[in-house]
Design a protein around this motif. Structure first.
Motif, PDB file in Angstrom:
ATOM      1  N   GLN A  93       0.811  -1.221   0.000  1.00 24.62           N
ATOM      2  CA  GLN A  93       0.000   0.000   0.000  1.00 24.62           C
ATOM      3  C   GLN A  93       0.843   1.270   0.000  1.00 24.62           C
ATOM      4  O   GLN A  93       0.404   2.301  -0.480  1.00 24.62           O
ATOM      5  N   HIS A 121       4.210   1.118  -1.057  1.00 27.41           N
ATOM      6  CA  HIS A 121       5.354   0.908  -1.948  1.00 27.41           C
ATOM      7  C   HIS A 121       4.864   0.418  -3.294  1.00 27.41           C
ATOM      8  O   HIS A 121       5.014  -0.747  -3.636  1.00 27.41           O
ATOM      9  N   LYS A 126       7.112   4.968  -1.395  1.00 26.51           N
ATOM     10  CA  LYS A 126       7.843   5.541  -0.271  1.00 26.51           C
ATOM     11  C   LYS A 126       9.302   5.088  -0.353  1.00 26.51           C
ATOM     12  O   LYS A 126       9.575   3.929  -0.648  1.00 26.51           O
ATOM     13  N   GLY A 127      10.210   6.014  -0.068  1.00 27.24           N
ATOM     14  CA  GLY A 127      11.632   5.693  -0.165  1.00 27.24           C
ATOM     15  C   GLY A 127      12.012   5.318  -1.589  1.00 27.24           C
ATOM     16  O   GLY A 127      12.975   4.607  -1.812  1.00 27.24           O
ATOM     17  N   PHE A 129      10.777   3.189  -3.396  1.00 28.76           N
ATOM     18  CA  PHE A 129      10.866   1.733  -3.375  1.00 28.76           C
ATOM     19  C   PHE A 129       9.487   1.145  -3.661  1.00 28.76           C
ATOM     20  O   PHE A 129       8.533   1.454  -2.970  1.00 28.76           O
ATOM     21  N   MET A 131       7.251  -2.415  -4.292  1.00 30.35           N
ATOM     22  CA  MET A 131       7.326  -3.839  -3.993  1.00 30.35           C
ATOM     23  C   MET A 131       6.241  -4.608  -4.732  1.00 30.35           C
ATOM     24  O   MET A 131       5.951  -5.741  -4.399  1.00 30.35           O
ATOM     25  N   GLY A 171      15.255   0.668  -3.467  1.00 30.71           N
ATOM     26  CA  GLY A 171      14.952   2.108  -3.506  1.00 30.71           C
ATOM     27  C   GLY A 171      16.192   2.929  -3.275  1.00 30.71           C
ATOM     28  O   GLY A 171      17.283   2.557  -3.694  1.00 30.71           O
ATOM     29  N   ASN A 216      17.475  -5.531   2.616  1.00 30.12           N
ATOM     30  CA  ASN A 216      16.926  -4.340   3.258  1.00 30.12           C
ATOM     31  C   ASN A 216      15.515  -4.564   3.816  1.00 30.12           C
ATOM     32  O   ASN A 216      15.180  -4.073   4.889  1.00 30.12           O
ATOM     33  N   ARG A 274      14.696  -3.934   7.752  1.00 27.16           N
ATOM     34  CA  ARG A 274      13.660  -3.007   8.221  1.00 27.16           C
ATOM     35  C   ARG A 274      12.617  -3.709   9.081  1.00 27.16           C
ATOM     36  O   ARG A 274      12.152  -3.177  10.087  1.00 27.16           O
ATOM     37  N   GLU A 305      12.480   3.526  11.800  1.00 27.30           N
ATOM     38  CA  GLU A 305      12.618   2.945  10.463  1.00 27.30           C
ATOM     39  C   GLU A 305      12.016   1.549  10.377  1.00 27.30           C
ATOM     40  O   GLU A 305      12.096   0.904   9.340  1.00 27.30           O
ATOM     41  N   MET A 349       9.644  -1.381   9.637  1.00 30.62           N
ATOM     42  CA  MET A 349       8.596  -1.545   8.623  1.00 30.62           C
ATOM     43  C   MET A 349       7.706  -2.718   8.999  1.00 30.62           C
ATOM     44  O   MET A 349       8.211  -3.735   9.446  1.00 30.62           O
ATOM     45  N   PRO A 392       5.526   0.850   9.153  1.00 30.92           N
ATOM     46  CA  PRO A 392       5.618   1.905  10.153  1.00 30.92           C
ATOM     47  C   PRO A 392       4.565   1.739  11.249  1.00 30.92           C
ATOM     48  O   PRO A 392       3.579   1.045  11.072  1.00 30.92           O
ATOM     49  N   LYS A 394       0.615   0.525  11.571  1.00 27.38           N
ATOM     50  CA  LYS A 394       0.192  -0.461  10.570  1.00 27.38           C
ATOM     51  C   LYS A 394       0.394  -1.850  11.163  1.00 27.38           C
ATOM     52  O   LYS A 394       1.327  -2.062  11.931  1.00 27.38           O
ATOM     53  N   LEU A 407       4.031  -7.704  10.744  1.00 21.53           N
ATOM     54  CA  LEU A 407       4.039  -9.067  10.232  1.00 21.53           C
ATOM     55  C   LEU A 407       3.981 -10.042  11.399  1.00 21.53           C
ATOM     56  O   LEU A 407       4.485  -9.754  12.485  1.00 21.53           O
ATOM     57  N   LYS A 418      -3.403   9.935  10.835  1.00 23.13           N
ATOM     58  CA  LYS A 418      -2.186  10.599  10.375  1.00 23.13           C
ATOM     59  C   LYS A 418      -2.294  12.108  10.468  1.00 23.13           C
ATOM     60  O   LYS A 418      -1.314  12.792  10.653  1.00 23.13           O
TER      61      LYS A 418
HETATM   62  C1  HEC Z   1       2.256   3.087   5.892  1.00 24.39           C
HETATM   63  C2  HEC Z   1       3.191   3.090   4.823  1.00 24.39           C
HETATM   64  C3  HEC Z   1       4.265   2.023   4.759  1.00 24.39           C
HETATM   65  C4  HEC Z   1       4.101   0.661   4.828  1.00 24.39           C
HETATM   66  C5  HEC Z   1       2.842  -0.123   5.051  1.00 24.39           C
HETATM   67  C6  HEC Z   1       5.405   0.108   4.590  1.00 24.39           C
HETATM   68  N1  HEC Z   1       6.310   1.089   4.406  1.00 24.39           N
HETATM   69 FE1  HEC Z   1       8.272   0.861   3.943  1.00 24.39          FE
HETATM   70  N2  HEC Z   1       8.517   2.860   3.882  1.00 24.39           N
HETATM   71  C7  HEC Z   1       7.559   3.783   4.180  1.00 24.39           C
HETATM   72  C8  HEC Z   1       8.138   5.113   4.170  1.00 24.39           C
HETATM   73  C9  HEC Z   1       7.407   6.418   4.471  1.00 24.39           C
HETATM   74  C10 HEC Z   1       9.490   4.954   3.825  1.00 24.39           C
HETATM   75  C11 HEC Z   1      10.543   6.062   3.651  1.00 24.39           C
HETATM   76  C12 HEC Z   1      11.108   6.470   4.975  1.00 24.39           C
HETATM   77  C13 HEC Z   1      12.130   5.501   5.465  1.00 24.39           C
HETATM   78  O1  HEC Z   1      13.068   5.191   4.715  1.00 24.39           O
HETATM   79  O2  HEC Z   1      11.980   5.043   6.609  1.00 24.39           O
HETATM   80  C14 HEC Z   1       9.697   3.527   3.659  1.00 24.39           C
HETATM   81  C15 HEC Z   1      10.905   2.973   3.313  1.00 24.39           C
HETATM   82  C16 HEC Z   1      11.136   1.607   3.211  1.00 24.39           C
HETATM   83  C17 HEC Z   1      12.393   1.020   2.839  1.00 24.39           C
HETATM   84  C18 HEC Z   1      13.635   1.765   2.463  1.00 24.39           C
HETATM   85  C19 HEC Z   1      13.634   1.960   0.961  1.00 24.39           C
HETATM   86  C20 HEC Z   1      14.844   2.707   0.473  1.00 24.39           C
HETATM   87  O3  HEC Z   1      15.609   2.124  -0.294  1.00 24.39           O
HETATM   88  O4  HEC Z   1      14.968   3.880   0.878  1.00 24.39           O
HETATM   89  C21 HEC Z   1      12.237  -0.336   2.879  1.00 24.39           C
HETATM   90  C22 HEC Z   1      13.271  -1.384   2.562  1.00 24.39           C
HETATM   91  C23 HEC Z   1      10.875  -0.586   3.275  1.00 24.39           C
HETATM   92  N3  HEC Z   1      10.229   0.616   3.451  1.00 24.39           N
HETATM   93  C24 HEC Z   1      10.331  -1.836   3.430  1.00 24.39           C
HETATM   94  C25 HEC Z   1       9.016  -2.068   3.783  1.00 24.39           C
HETATM   95  C26 HEC Z   1       8.481  -3.382   4.006  1.00 24.39           C
HETATM   96  C27 HEC Z   1       9.261  -4.665   3.866  1.00 24.39           C
HETATM   97  C28 HEC Z   1       7.184  -3.212   4.328  1.00 24.39           C
HETATM   98  C29 HEC Z   1       6.169  -4.283   4.683  1.00 24.39           C
HETATM   99  C30 HEC Z   1       6.556  -5.188   5.698  1.00 24.39           C
HETATM  100  C31 HEC Z   1       6.896  -1.797   4.314  1.00 24.39           C
HETATM  101  N4  HEC Z   1       8.040  -1.136   3.980  1.00 24.39           N
HETATM  102  C32 HEC Z   1       5.664  -1.250   4.594  1.00 24.39           C
HETATM  103  C33 HEC Z   1       6.222   3.549   4.409  1.00 24.39           C
HETATM  104  C34 HEC Z   1       5.665   2.280   4.509  1.00 24.39           C
END
Ligand code: HEC
Length: 511
Positions: free
Chosen positions: A232, A234, A240-241, A243, A245, A255, A270, A274, A283, A285, A287, A290, A293, A431
């Motif tokens: 949702q 990515h 986001k970032g 990146f 998926m 990303g 990565n 995270r 950082e 994931m 965030p 939500k 896992l 939010k």
């Molecule tokens: C509610 C929104 C949200 C969800 C759901 C989410 N992310 Fe993110 N993610 C972000 C945001 C905002 C960033 C950028 C800020 C940061 O780098 O922390 C990010 C950055 C990242 C990055 C770094 C990417 C880069 O190269 O800069 C990774 C890896 C990542 N997410 C993995 C995941 C994974 C794996 C999941 C599911 C388990 C996930 N994210 C779920 C919002 C989300």
């Protein structure tokens, strides 16, 4: 009928028109630069009021230009008389003028809308709209010159069709902003998707297949986990970032921070790094707020990556250790009407019927105020803009059943107090909150502290003081805080800025 060989009647050249037209075009282009970054808080209501007409007004230029194109195509087959030719300047003028009006309204909407700040799609739409308005003006001027010089309309036609192309592209962006991306193409048949270069429609990846025999482990097990927990934020249009998926290739590519995963090495991947971060790490994931896992899901992802993260291998290609086997079987929400409807507890992806019913029930109490964030979302937006002084703490209580689903809440200029804010404590998805010009006090800050998902808080024109606001320094995700017209001192703002370097504080006083 005029004879093409007769001596041309000398006509006035449209110099004045050209001067005015180019001035307007230059003004349009300069507008975003002159206005600077939007600061919705400083905008009077009139800005938002006029801005809201954008979705109405924009249909005018679209309709008019559709007519012009139609007439122009007809003129290619049947020469128009000189009178008809001159008359075609009128719709063109009207088209260009209505484009300018629509763009101006859109610009005000953008300036007054907190929700638009920082969205790349919205910015592209803004520039697309400006480009179209400028192109419309230039097209009009070109037509005027073509008429006055008696030249051939080739250049004019190129400009006209070009402008309409820009218009189409921009309209699509606009529709994506209101209806979500892929709104038009979501149900497109296969041949249409091919022409548009879209991937085949995703057959509801959300439900992992019960027996991933034929499907690869990636498609049947891994992708659905990511789809539920990560995609949702990515995906296309919301990467986001930087990146995404939503496909295997993009998942591997990663990303800003580099590859998303390293086949064979989960510890260096990565996504796993995270996911494994402690819950309170910023950082981590997904965030805060939500659903995280499950241990089983994490184990599956690690196992799959450590075994090469192959996109094609099916389950039978692996020797699957018992714990993983068990985790996979638990993952699987029983197919509809399937045998064992026991273990799993799938995260609601879209709104379920109970929630829809609750929202529909509340629509009577709060007409137009409570809406789903998007069609596929179980998240809700509440805005009291139309209720204003009619909304007080007692009425607000009726929202209780849907509080956990709220993602944005606008209570500006209502009669709510700290009591209503206290009801929001379970809003773990929240939010953005706007409490501008309400009777809330520092006590409301204690509630906001319980909602770590908050990214934007608006306290414009409230009675908050240094003591209350300084507590917000503990908010992990705060990106924007509006303190315009409060009693908060420059010193307190300065201290807050130091503690929250990632947060923009809009206060209207120098700190
Ligand atoms: C509610 C929104 C949200 C969800 C759901 C989410 N992310 Fe993110 N993610 C972000 C945001 C905002 C960033 C950028 C800020 C940061 O780098 O922390 C990010 C950055 C990242 C990055 C770094 C990417 C880069 O190269 O800069 C990774 C890896 C990542 N997410 C993995 C995941 C994974 C794996 C999941 C599911 C388990 C996930 N994210 C779920 C919002 C989300």
């Amino acid at each position: 009928m005029s004879d093409p060989n007769s001596t041309p009647v000398p006509r006035r050249k449209p110099w004045a028109l050209t001067f005015l037209g180019l001035l307007t075009a230059a003004g349009l282009i300069a507008m975003p630069f002159l206005a600077g970054t939007p600061a919705p808080e400083k905008m009077p209501d009139a800005v938002r009021f006029i801005g809201r007409f954008h979705p109405v007004l924009l249909h005018l230029p679209i309709g008019v230009f559709a007519l012009i194109v139609f007439q122009e195509l007809a003129a290619m087959f049947r020469r128009r008389s000189e009178g008809e030719e001159r008359a075609s300047l009128v719709p063109l003028f009207f088209g260009a003028a209505s484009a300018i009006v629509a763009v101006l309204a859109g610009f005000l909407l953008y300036q007054g809308g907190e929700e638009f700040v920082g969205s790349a799609l919205v910015e592209r739409h803004l520039w697309g709209g400006l480009a179209f308005a400028v192109a419309a003006v230039v097209t009009f001027l070109t037509k005027a010159w073509t008429l006055s010089t008696g030249g051939r309309p080739v250049f004019y036609r190129v400009l006209l069709f070009g402008s309409v192309g820009v218009m189409g592209f921009t309209s699509h962006d606009g529709a994506s902003i209101t209806h979500g991306e892929n709104y038009l193409t979501e149900f497109a048949p296969v041949p249409v998707r091919k022409v548009l270069g879209l991937k085949p429609s995703e057959p509801k990846l959300k439900e992992p297949t019960a027996a991933p025999v034929a499907a690869s482990v990636y498609a049947g097990v891994v992708a659905p986990i990511l789809e539920q927990r990560c995609v949702q934020c990515h995906k296309e249009g919301k990467a986001k970032g930087k990146f995404r998926m939503d496909t295997y290739e993009l998942l591997v590519k990663g990303g800003k921070e580099g590859p998303g995963l390293v086949p064979g090495k989960s510890a260096e991947s990565n996504i796993i790094v995270r996911i494994d971060l402690p819950m309170d790490d910023e950082e981590h994931m997904p965030p805060e707020g939500k659903p995280d896992l499950t241990d089983g899901e994490v184990a599956i992802l690690k196992w799959w990556i450590d075994n090469g993260a192959d996109p094609a291998k099916v389950l039978a290609d692996y020797v699957v250790p018992a714990p993983i086997q068990e985790a996979i079987s638990k993952l699987v929400p029983p197919a509809k009407g399937g045998a064992d409807a026991s273990t799993s507890d799938p995260v609601p992806v879209g709104p379920d019927d109970a929630l829809k019913a609750a929202v529909a029930g509340l629509a009577k109490e709060f007409p137009g105020a409570l809406t789903f964030e998007s069609q596929q979302s179980a998240l809700l937006t509440f805005t009291a803009v139309s209720l204003r002084a009619n909304l007080d703490d007692t009425i607000f209580q009726k929202l209780d059943p849907v509080i956990p689903h709220l993602v944005t809440v606008d209570l500006s200029a209502t009669r709510i107090t700290d009591q209503a804010v206290a009801k929001l404590a379970p809003a773990k998805n929240l939010k953005m909150i706007r409490l501008a010009e309400t009777g809330i006090t520092d006590a409301a800050m204690d509630t906001l502290l319980k909602i770590p998902s908050l990214e934007s808080i608006n306290l414009y024109g409230t009675k908050v003081t240094d003591a209350g606001v300084s507590k917000l320094s503990a908010m992990p995700n705060l990106k924007r805080l509006y303190l315009w017209q409060t009693a908060v001192s420059p010193e307190a703002i300065k201290a807050l800025k130091e503690k929250l370097p990632g947060c923009e504080i809009i206060a209207g006083i120098e700190a």
